[in-house]
Scaffold this active site. Sequence first.
Site, short mmCIF file in Angstrom:
data_model
loop_
_atom_site.label_atom_id
_atom_site.label_comp_id
_atom_site.label_asym_id
_atom_site.label_seq_id
_atom_site.Cartn_x
_atom_site.Cartn_y
_atom_site.Cartn_z
N ARG A 97 60.69 39.93 -32.68
CA ARG A 97 59.19 39.15 -32.95
C ARG A 97 58.98 38.19 -32.40
O ARG A 97 57.38 37.96 -32.39
CB ARG A 97 59.85 39.17 -34.74
CG ARG A 97 58.90 38.63 -35.32
CD ARG A 97 57.08 39.36 -35.17
NE ARG A 97 57.33 40.45 -35.43
CZ ARG A 97 56.06 41.25 -34.90
NH1 ARG A 97 55.28 40.62 -33.45
NH2 ARG A 97 56.11 42.62 -34.79
N LYS A 132 39.39 23.28 -31.77
CA LYS A 132 39.97 24.70 -32.74
C LYS A 132 41.14 24.67 -32.56
O LYS A 132 40.74 26.69 -32.10
CB LYS A 132 38.56 24.73 -33.35
CG LYS A 132 37.23 23.72 -33.54
CD LYS A 132 35.94 24.51 -33.82
CE LYS A 132 34.63 23.81 -34.78
NZ LYS A 132 34.32 24.02 -35.24
N LYS A 164 30.13 11.79 -31.25
CA LYS A 164 29.91 12.62 -32.35
C LYS A 164 29.02 11.71 -33.00
O LYS A 164 28.35 10.29 -33.23
CB LYS A 164 30.84 13.80 -32.41
CG LYS A 164 31.33 15.12 -31.17
CD LYS A 164 32.48 15.79 -32.45
CE LYS A 164 31.49 16.89 -32.61
NZ LYS A 164 32.63 17.52 -33.27
N GLU A 193 26.64 14.02 -28.70
CA GLU A 193 26.19 14.97 -29.35
C GLU A 193 24.78 14.94 -29.79
O GLU A 193 24.79 13.59 -30.48
CB GLU A 193 26.97 15.82 -30.74
CG GLU A 193 26.11 16.66 -31.89
CD GLU A 193 27.76 16.16 -32.57
OE1 GLU A 193 28.26 17.50 -32.67
OE2 GLU A 193 26.92 16.36 -33.38
N ASP A 214 23.25 20.64 -30.47
CA ASP A 214 24.27 20.86 -31.44
C ASP A 214 23.27 21.69 -32.47
O ASP A 214 21.94 21.29 -32.78
CB ASP A 214 25.41 19.57 -32.73
CG ASP A 214 25.91 20.30 -33.39
OD1 ASP A 214 26.13 21.00 -33.57
OD2 ASP A 214 25.72 19.75 -34.89
#
Length: 275
Positions: A97, A132, A164, A193, A214
């Site tokens: 597994r 992410k 950002k 951004e 963005d």
Amino acid sequence: MITQKEIKESVSRALSEDVGSGDVSAQIIPEDAHSRAIVISREVAIICGTQLFDEVFRQLDPKVTVNWHIKDGDEVNANQTLCEISGPSRSLLTGERTALNFLQTLSGVSTLANRYMKAILGTKTRILDTRKTLPGLRKELKYAVKCGGCYNHRMGLYDEILIKENHIQAAGSIQKAIEQARTLTPTIKLGVEVKTIDELKEALTANPDRILLDNMELTLLRRAVTLTANQIPLEASGGITLNNIRSIAETGVDYISVGSLTKNLAAIDLSMQFS
């Protein structure tokens, strides 16, 4: 990109999580039993994770041997045999597994990345991953992205600056944020951004290394490409799917970052069959 030391550490954590104090199910098998098995793919896929698969059995039992018919980055068909395994039956059962978890997950990422790459063939655009990722598997997932034919964005918060919306709000303006970043870390690549054409114009005057557009609509992306005139690389981001990535690439942006490559994971269907 991912070192042998990092592979060993990742596999060690995974085995500790799964095996813990011992595989109580495998104890029903005689200690001297020996088995052979094959791993097959149930679907078309781009394979990734063979080194981690090998490391699982290397840590469990050096008497296990794995003979691969493919390598990372290869495309395989449904019902194709990927490798043959032999060794003590208990070890094969205990490692099954964990080994498949690595191979299935990373192959799922490389397969999806390959679909995105093929969707924009013929354009100049490169597809990037993002931060992410599943905690603890960032380097493995980013390696899988490359096996699928796409490219890596920054690895973390330490190797590239990305200013950002909240950074800009806290600093006071795009100009101030970029100036401060250049003063503190002049040798690190810097991206910023923007959400509007006015913000793009402000960013251009500050001369960052890359500008992230963005969630801009196609008309704004085309305008941004024209306005920038190849002065600074442009990256489109936000709401990217297989259905719209071609049209976004055709606006002329240099990069498209896609969070779903490493966020919305769908494992490839693989099976280990004993003989």
